[in-house]
Design an enzyme around this catalytic site. Structure first.
Site, PDB file in Angstrom:
ATOM      1  N   CYS B  17     -55.754 -43.140 -96.482  1.00  0.00           N
ATOM      2  CA  CYS B  17     -56.324 -41.793 -96.488  1.00  0.00           C
ATOM      3  C   CYS B  17     -55.364 -40.784 -95.863  1.00  0.00           C
ATOM      4  CB  CYS B  17     -57.622 -41.746 -95.699  1.00  0.00           C
ATOM      5  SG  CYS B  17     -59.054 -42.203 -96.675  1.00  0.00           S
ATOM      6  N   PRO B  18     -55.282 -39.608 -96.393  1.00  0.00           N
ATOM      7  CA  PRO B  18     -56.005 -39.109 -97.564  1.00  0.00           C
ATOM      8  C   PRO B  18     -55.226 -39.238 -98.875  1.00  0.00           C
ATOM      9  CG  PRO B  18     -54.876 -37.293 -96.526  1.00  0.00           C
ATOM     10  CD  PRO B  18     -54.479 -38.540 -95.772  1.00  0.00           C
TER      11      PRO B  18
END
Lengths: 412, 80
Positions: B17-18
């Site tokens: 992430c992200p």
């Protein structure tokens, strides 16, 4: 209808092979051995295992709690954390009330995370916020991802140790310049327990509402519910048991469920020992490794006066309570991931991701040392300690995460 | 559209992430604007809850398939 979102085959059932449950052997054996040695080792191990399990199941990521506010206008994780903080606040107040019945005397419960508030808190929080977003996980988050098989998180943890090494070599300067004279503000001293709890709950409620408001400001779009393949309805007690097991071991928990479970563990640990925190121990590792290669940090000033996540010092044995807690988080998360069929070695393909994880780790490690804790110790255990430093650290960390989010957008 | 047309695949395995979400957005917005179908391969469980809403914002339907342990294929599609 093409717009339909279907979660077709998320798979069902517990681990494909019964021997997957063999992963439970390691935590169990270590627990039994630890119990022979010293009860606290076994307790910290059990709490670590449970915390790793809970965090893995709920994917409770402190980074996403802040970062996704900025990147996605999503606040689900942050709202879960706020609920968890509320639960812990009541539990911690009960424990602290037993230790210090009359806060007006100026006494502060020794093990609560009431820490000096000042420039170091702000600078530590800012650096931590930037670093954790760059590294893709906070310190406790990197511990649990290490257990899930993320190679980048092992790299980030190496960075954290380098950052803590750097901080420990500059610690005495920070101590003399500011930390030594910074006030430790424990809210009950002036407000009493009732006032401090009311203020904390009001602030948490305000943060919760502000998060909801911010989520409303997201660009409107039709959220199509992701349909899950409906399993056959349970037809026997065996099916019911299987379904119950799946809810715990296989399906993702909500962030709020994870945060509440983590708070209950935090309360349980504090009743007997101290609140959760992982950085002091990692700082000890960094110092010991540094000493091995001829770079001892020397005597760090003021450590004996600080609770929370100040660097721990190696005594008779390398295997300490903190070691069992941190190791437990990694192993607990590994166990949860295997049982959920999510364990996998995850290897970044782009070389620059290693650089990013390492650099983020260094910045985060320095910040964690300076701010006397990570998202766990200086935030998740500090706000329920009714300590001002928890709020200051949280605000600085949120600002740092905003800056970090701007940076990573450019590193796609 | 015929079935013989190869569906473009975006492999974001190893990314955390992200990035699985950001790279998917980039693929939909810049690399292949208006693409009717895209398969994203990920081994990052949180991406299963970040990629779908972002794709839906862009008018795509979403289908998630577990390819093997710890690996998923997210199919994004829309009508022409």
């Amino acid at each position: 209808m093409a717009m339909q979102a279907v979660e077709a085959t998320r798979g069902s059932g517990l681990p494909r092979h019964w021997w997957a449950f063999g992963v439970l052997l390691l935590p169990t054996l270590v627990y039994l051995v630890a119990l022979q040695e010293r009860a606290s080792l076994a307790v910290f191990w059990a709490v670590g295992i449970s915390a790793g399990f809970v965090i893995q199941r709920s994917r409770l990521c402190f980074v996403s709690g802040f970062r996704d506010l900025y990147l996605l206008h999503q606040g689900r994780t942050l709202r879960g954390l706020i609920i968890g903080l509320g639960i812990a606040t009541f539990g911690f107040a009960m424990i602290m009330g037993a230790i210090v019945p009359d806060p007006a005397t100026g006494a502060v419960p020794q093990d609560a995370h009431v820490l000096p508030v000042g420039i170091a808190t702000v600078a530590g929080g800012l650096l931590f916020g930037v670093g954790m977003v760059l590294a893709g996980g906070c310190v406790s988050g990197s511990l649990y991802r290490m257990g899930e098989g993320y190679v980048a998180s092992w790299v980030a943890m190496g960075g954290v140790m380098v950052g803590l090494f750097a901080l420990n070599h500059t610690w005495n300067w920070w101590w003399d310049a500011t930390i030594a004279t910074d006030a430790r503000v424990w809210l009950p001293t002036r407000l009493g327990y009732t006032g401090a709890i009311v203020l904390t709950v009001v602030l948490l409620a305000a943060a919760y509402i502000a998060t909801l408001w911010w989520e409303r400001r997201a660009p409107a779009f039709a959220m199509i519910p992701i349909k899950r393949a409906q399993p056959a309805p349970p037809a026997s007690v065996g099916d019911d048991v299987r379904a119950a097991l799946q809810r715990v071991f296989r399906k993702e928990w909500s962030p709020a469920a994870g945060a509440i479970a983590l708070s209950l563990l935090n309360i349980a640990l504090f009743i007997r020992y101290r609140p959760l925190g992982v950085v002091g121990e990692i700082s000890r590792w960094a110092n010991d490794f540094a000493a091995q290669v001829g770079q001892p940090a020397g005597v760090l000033k003021g450590l004996d006066t600080l609770a929370g996540c100040a660097a721990a010092v190696t005594g008779d044995s390398w295997v300490t309570d903190g070691f069992m807690l941190n190791g437990g988080i990694v192993v607990g998360s590994f166990t949860a991931a295997v049982l959920a069929r999510e364990f996998r070695l995850r290897i970044p393909r782009q070389p620059r991701r290693y650089v990013q994880s390492a650099a983020g780790g260094v910045v985060m490690g320095y910040g964690a040392g300076l701010g006397l804790g990570c998202t766990l110790g200086a935030f998740y255990s500090a706000i329920p300690s009714l300590a001002l430093n928890g709020w200051v650290y949280a605000a600085a960390m949120a600002a740092g995460a905003l800056a970090g989010s701007q940076i990573i957008r450019r590193l796609t | 559209m015929t079935e013989t047309t190869a569906v473009p695949v975006l492999d974001v395995r190893g990314e955390i992430c992200p990035y699985p979400m950001l790279r998917t957005n980039k693929e939909l917005d810049e690399v292949r604007p208006g693409v009717l179908e895209l398969e994203v391969i990920t081994d990052h469980p949180p991406a299963l809850s970040t990629i779908p809403p972002e794709a839906m914002k862009r008018g795509y339907g979403v289908e998630i398939e577990e390819v093997r342990e710890g690996e998923w294929k997210i199919r994004l599609f829309k009508d022409s």
